[in-house]
Write a protein that holds these residues in place. Structure first.
Motif, PDB file in Angstrom:
ATOM      1  N   ALA A  50     -14.960 -19.578   5.696  1.00  0.00           N
ATOM      2  CA  ALA A  50     -15.802 -18.903   4.713  1.00  0.00           C
ATOM      3  C   ALA A  50     -17.139 -18.499   5.302  1.00  0.00           C
ATOM      4  CB  ALA A  50     -16.036 -19.813   3.508  1.00  0.00           C
ATOM      5  N   VAL A  51     -17.427 -18.930   6.525  1.00  0.00           N
ATOM      6  CA  VAL A  51     -18.707 -18.613   7.141  1.00  0.00           C
ATOM      7  C   VAL A  51     -18.723 -17.146   7.544  1.00  0.00           C
ATOM      8  CG1 VAL A  51     -20.185 -19.099   9.102  1.00  0.00           C
ATOM      9  CG2 VAL A  51     -19.031 -20.966   7.946  1.00  0.00           C
ATOM     10  N   VAL A  52     -19.784 -16.470   7.180  1.00  0.00           N
ATOM     11  CA  VAL A  52     -19.971 -15.075   7.565  1.00  0.00           C
ATOM     12  C   VAL A  52     -21.070 -15.024   8.607  1.00  0.00           C
ATOM     13  CG1 VAL A  52     -20.501 -12.760   6.744  1.00  0.00           C
ATOM     14  CG2 VAL A  52     -19.312 -14.358   5.246  1.00  0.00           C
ATOM     15  N   SER A  53     -20.819 -14.405   9.730  1.00  0.00           N
ATOM     16  CA  SER A  53     -21.821 -14.358  10.790  1.00  0.00           C
ATOM     17  C   SER A  53     -23.044 -13.603  10.316  1.00  0.00           C
ATOM     18  CB  SER A  53     -21.246 -13.677  12.036  1.00  0.00           C
ATOM     19  OG  SER A  53     -20.857 -12.363  11.713  1.00  0.00           O
ATOM     20  N   PRO A  54     -24.269 -14.062  10.682  1.00  0.00           N
ATOM     21  CA  PRO A  54     -25.479 -13.438  10.193  1.00  0.00           C
ATOM     22  C   PRO A  54     -25.640 -12.049  10.742  1.00  0.00           C
ATOM     23  CG  PRO A  54     -25.990 -15.050  11.885  1.00  0.00           C
ATOM     24  CD  PRO A  54     -24.532 -15.165  11.607  1.00  0.00           C
ATOM     25  N   GLY A  55     -26.233 -11.197   9.963  1.00  0.00           N
ATOM     26  CA  GLY A  55     -26.464  -9.827  10.384  1.00  0.00           C
ATOM     27  C   GLY A  55     -27.679  -9.720  11.279  1.00  0.00           C
ATOM     28  N   VAL A  56     -27.805  -8.615  11.951  1.00  0.00           N
ATOM     29  CA  VAL A  56     -28.924  -8.361  12.843  1.00  0.00           C
ATOM     30  C   VAL A  56     -30.031  -7.691  12.058  1.00  0.00           C
ATOM     31  CG1 VAL A  56     -29.645  -7.223  14.957  1.00  0.00           C
ATOM     32  CG2 VAL A  56     -27.345  -8.148  14.777  1.00  0.00           C
ATOM     33  N   ASP A  57     -31.272  -8.126  12.309  1.00  0.00           N
ATOM     34  CA  ASP A  57     -32.409  -7.523  11.649  1.00  0.00           C
ATOM     35  C   ASP A  57     -32.446  -6.035  11.976  1.00  0.00           C
ATOM     36  OD1 ASP A  57     -34.731  -6.940  10.435  1.00  0.00           O
ATOM     37  OD2 ASP A  57     -36.023  -8.108  11.762  1.00  0.00           O
ATOM     38  N   ASP A 182     -30.016 -19.922  12.025  1.00  0.00           N
ATOM     39  CA  ASP A 182     -28.661 -19.375  11.966  1.00  0.00           C
ATOM     40  C   ASP A 182     -27.713 -20.322  11.223  1.00  0.00           C
ATOM     41  OD1 ASP A 182     -26.579 -17.382  13.089  1.00  0.00           O
ATOM     42  OD2 ASP A 182     -25.829 -19.323  13.749  1.00  0.00           O
ATOM     43  N   VAL A 183     -27.860 -21.626  11.483  1.00  0.00           N
ATOM     44  CA  VAL A 183     -27.015 -22.610  10.793  1.00  0.00           C
ATOM     45  C   VAL A 183     -27.287 -22.590   9.297  1.00  0.00           C
ATOM     46  CG1 VAL A 183     -26.597 -25.076  10.522  1.00  0.00           C
ATOM     47  CG2 VAL A 183     -26.699 -24.085  12.799  1.00  0.00           C
ATOM     48  N   ARG A 184     -28.559 -22.497   8.925  1.00  0.00           N
ATOM     49  CA  ARG A 184     -28.891 -22.483   7.489  1.00  0.00           C
ATOM     50  C   ARG A 184     -28.307 -21.251   6.807  1.00  0.00           C
ATOM     51  NH1 ARG A 184     -34.222 -23.998   9.607  1.00  0.00           N
ATOM     52  NH2 ARG A 184     -34.474 -26.262   9.407  1.00  0.00           N
ATOM     53  N   GLN A 234     -32.252 -16.273   4.805  1.00  0.00           N
ATOM     54  CA  GLN A 234     -32.462 -15.064   5.593  1.00  0.00           C
ATOM     55  C   GLN A 234     -33.945 -14.830   5.874  1.00  0.00           C
ATOM     56  OE1 GLN A 234     -30.459 -12.189   3.119  1.00  0.00           O
ATOM     57  NE2 GLN A 234     -28.510 -12.393   4.219  1.00  0.00           N
ATOM     58  N   LEU A 235     -34.807 -15.153   4.896  1.00  0.00           N
ATOM     59  CA  LEU A 235     -36.248 -15.040   5.143  1.00  0.00           C
ATOM     60  C   LEU A 235     -36.695 -16.000   6.236  1.00  0.00           C
ATOM     61  CD1 LEU A 235     -37.679 -14.693   1.514  1.00  0.00           C
ATOM     62  CD2 LEU A 235     -37.608 -12.936   3.283  1.00  0.00           C
ATOM     63  N   ASP A 236     -36.175 -17.231   6.212  1.00  0.00           N
ATOM     64  CA  ASP A 236     -36.488 -18.191   7.271  1.00  0.00           C
ATOM     65  C   ASP A 236     -35.985 -17.700   8.631  1.00  0.00           C
ATOM     66  OD1 ASP A 236     -37.606 -19.761   5.324  1.00  0.00           O
ATOM     67  OD2 ASP A 236     -35.852 -21.060   5.100  1.00  0.00           O
ATOM     68  N   GLN A 237     -34.816 -17.071   8.625  1.00  0.00           N
ATOM     69  CA  GLN A 237     -34.282 -16.528   9.869  1.00  0.00           C
ATOM     70  C   GLN A 237     -35.147 -15.377  10.378  1.00  0.00           C
ATOM     71  OE1 GLN A 237     -30.471 -14.446   9.710  1.00  0.00           O
ATOM     72  NE2 GLN A 237     -29.781 -15.582  11.515  1.00  0.00           N
ATOM     73  N   MET A 238     -35.615 -14.530   9.468  1.00  0.00           N
ATOM     74  CA  MET A 238     -36.507 -13.443   9.874  1.00  0.00           C
ATOM     75  C   MET A 238     -37.810 -13.986  10.443  1.00  0.00           C
ATOM     76  SD  MET A 238     -35.940 -10.783   6.701  1.00  0.00           S
ATOM     77  CE  MET A 238     -37.360  -9.819   7.206  1.00  0.00           C
ATOM     78  N   GLU A 239     -38.310 -15.072   9.870  1.00  0.00           N
ATOM     79  CA  GLU A 239     -39.532 -15.676  10.393  1.00  0.00           C
ATOM     80  C   GLU A 239     -39.308 -16.209  11.804  1.00  0.00           C
ATOM     81  OE1 GLU A 239     -42.878 -18.976   8.980  1.00  0.00           O
ATOM     82  OE2 GLU A 239     -40.895 -18.913   8.066  1.00  0.00           O
TER      83      GLU A 239
END
Length: 460
Positions: A50-57, A182-184, A234-239
Motif C-alpha cells: 500500500a506504500v506509494v513512493s513519494p513524489g518529487v518536488d 520519506d518514511v513518514r 509532505q510539508l515536513d518532507q519539503m522542509e
C-alpha cells in the motif's frame, strides 16, 4: 509563520483518534467469508504494497539527482562562504611566507635629486644625488616571521580539512533527515490507502443495508484526518528538502534514500572503536583536523605576539648616498659617498596597540583550543553511547517487527478460519505496519548518530 512541530504533534493526536475510529468501524463489519474463500487478499494482507513512493518536488524536478557523498560535499563546499574565507586565508598565508623570506622587512626606497645655482662671487654649481634607504630586520624578527608564516599555512590547511569534515557531517545528517521524512510520508500514505479501501467497503455495505450511515461518516472522518497527516508529512518532507538544497545547491536528493544508501555514506565502525578509553580518545583527538587547526592558531598568535613585541619600534633603516658636484665653468666634477643609519627614538604607538591586540588574540586562541578539546572529547563520548543505544534500539525494533509480522500472519490464518475476531486482526496488521515503519525510522536515527561519531573521530 507556520509551525511544523506544533502541527506534527496535532496530527499525531488526530492519528491516534483516527485509528480508534477505524477499529470501531471495523467492529461492526461481518467477517468476509466469501472473500476469504475465493482467495482474494484482504485490504491489510500486505501492508508494504500500500506504500506509494513519494513524489518529487515540482520546484526541483529539473535538477540532476546526485547520490555520491563526495559530489555532495564538493557542491556544499562551493556554496560555503566560510570555504571562501579559508581559501583566502590560505592565499594570505602564502603571501606572508613570501614576505618573511625577503631580504628586508619592507620595500627599500630610492630618492633622486638635482640642484643647480650659484652663490655671489662663486662659480655656478650643479649637484646630483642618489640615495637608497632600506629597512633592516630586527634581531630574531626574520626567523620569527618565517615561523609565523609556517604556522599560518598549517592553520589554513588544517582549517580547510576541518571545514570539509563539518560539511561532510552536515550532508550526512541532511540525507538522514530526508530518509526520516520519506518514511513518514510513506507511512502516512499507506495508512490513507488502507482507510480508503475500508471506506469503499463500508459504503458498499451501507448501500446494501448491512451497516448504518453513521459508520460511513465515522470512516470518512478518519480518511480526512489521514489526508491531513499526509499533507503534514509532505510539508515536513519539503522542509527537509529545502534544508538539503540550501546546503548543496542545484541538486536533487536521491529519490530512494534506503538504509543501504545511508550505510554507503558512512565510514565503517567496529566494536573496538566503540570501546575506547578516555586516554585513547584524547590521544586520537590530538590529530583531529579541528584540533590541529585550533592548536596552530594558538601557536601562531603566540609567535605573532612575540613578533610584535620585538618590533614595537619602527625598524632601523640603512641609507647609502652618492653625490656628485660639478662646477659649470671649469667642468670639474667632485664625487662623494655617504652612509647613514636611521634609528627611531621612541616606540610606534600603532605597533604598541597591535602588540596589545596580539596578546588578547593569543589568550583567546588558547582558550578556544582548550574548550575545543573538551567539546570534542564530550562529543566523542556522547556519540559512542549514542551509536550503542541506537544500534540496540534498532535490534529491538527489528525483533519486534519480526514478531509482529509472525503474529499478523497467524491471526490472518485464524481469521480466515473464523477463529479470530476482525478487531484482533486489525490490531495485528496495524501493529505490523507501525513496527516496520519504526525500523526504517530507527535506521535513519542510527545513521545520524554514526555521522556524529564520524565527525568526532575526524573521519571523512
Amino acid at each position: 509563520m507556520y509551525c511544523f512541530d506544533s502541527a506534527a504533534r496535532q496530527s499525531r493526536g488526530r492519528s491516534a483518534r483516527g485509528l480508534l475510529g477505524v477499529t470501531l468501524a471495523m467492529l461492526v463489519l461481518a467477517p468476509q467469508a466469501s472473500q476469504a474463500g475465493s482467495g482474494e487478499p484482504a485490504p491489510f494482507d500486505r501492508p508494504q504494497q500500500a506504500v506509494v513512493s513519494p513524489g518529487v518536488d515540482a520546484g526541483h524536478a529539473h535538477l540532476p539527482e546526485v547520490s555520491s557523498l563526495a559530489t555532495l560535499v564538493e557542491m556544499a563546499w562551493a556554496r560555503s562562504p566560510q570555504a571562501r574565507q579559508l581559501e583566502g586565508a590560505a592565499r594570505e598565508a602564502q603571501t606572508q611566507a613570501e614576505a618573511a623570506g625577503a631580504w628586508f622587512p619592507a620595500a627599500p626606497t630610492v630618492s633622486l635629486g638635482q640642484r643647480s645655482g650659484s652663490r655671489p662671487g662663486q662659480r655656478p654649481l650643479r649637484e646630483q644625488e642618489v640615495a637608497v634607504q632600506a629597512p633592516l630586520w630586527p634581531l630574531g624578527q626574520r626567523s620569527a616571521s618565517q615561523r609565523s608564516a609556517e604556522l599560518a599555512q598549517a592553520y589554513a590547511g588544517a582549517a580547510v580539512v576541518a571545514h570539509r569534515l563539518a560539511l561532510t557531517r552536515q550532508v550526512r545528517e541532511r540525507v538522514a533527515d530526508l530518509a526520516l521524512a520519506d518514511v513518514r510520508v510513506r507511512q502516512a500514505r499507506a495508512h490513507l490507502a488502507d482507510l480508503e479501501v475500508l471506506e469503499a467497503d463500508v459504503k458498499q455495505r451501507v448501500r446494501a443495508g448491512d451497516q448504518a450511515e453513521s459508520d460511513a461518516l465515522l470512516v470518512r472522518q478518519d480518511v480526512l484526518l489521514a489526508q491531513t497527516e499526509v499533507r503534514q508529512a509532505q510539508l515536513d518532507q519539503m522542509e527537509a528538502e529545502h534544508a538539503f538544497h540550501v546546503l548543496v545547491g542545484e541538486a536533487r536528493p536521491p529519490s530512494d534514500v534506503s538504509s543501504e544508501r545511508l550505510e554507503s555514506m558512512l565510514p565503517p565502525i567496529n566494536e573496538a572503536e566503540l570501546s575506547l578509553s578516555v586516554d585513547e580518545i584524547r590521544q586520537r583527538l590530538s590529530q583531529h583536523p579541528a584540533m590541529l587547526a585550533a592548536q596552530a592558531a594558538a601557536e601562531q598568535q603566540a609567535v605573532r605576539q612575540d613578533l610584535l613585541r620585538r618590533g614595537a619600534s619602527a625598524p632601523w633603516e640603512l641609507g647609502l648616498q652618492h653625490r656628485r658636484d660639478q662646477e659649470a665653468d671649469v667642468n670639474r666634477i667632485t664625487p662623494s659617498w655617504g652612509i647613514s643609519v636611521m634609528i627611531p627614538l621612541a616606540a610606534d604607538p600603532d605597533r604598541r596597540q597591535a602588540a596589545v591586540a596580539a596578546q588578547t588574540a593569543a589568550d583567546v586562541a588558547q582558550a578556544e583550543a582548550r574548550r575545543l578539546a573538551d567539546q570534542l572529547e564530550t562529543e566523542w563520548l556522547e556519540a559512542q553511547q549514542g551509536v550503542r543505544h541506537q544500534q540496540a534500539m534498532l535490534d529491538h525494533m527489528q525483533a519486534a517487527s519480526a514478531a509482529a509480522q509472525t503474529r499478523a500472519h497467524w491471526i490472518r490464518k485464524a481469521y480466515a478460519l473464523g477463529e479470530m475476531s476482525l478487531t484482533e486482526r486489525l490490531r495485528a496488521e496495524l501493529s505490523w505496519q507501525q513496527a516496520a515503519s519504526r525500523v526504517m525510522q530507527q535506521r535513519a536515527w542510527l545513521a545520524k548518530a554514526r555521522a556524529r561519531l564520524s565527525y568526532a573521530q575526524g573521519a571523512q
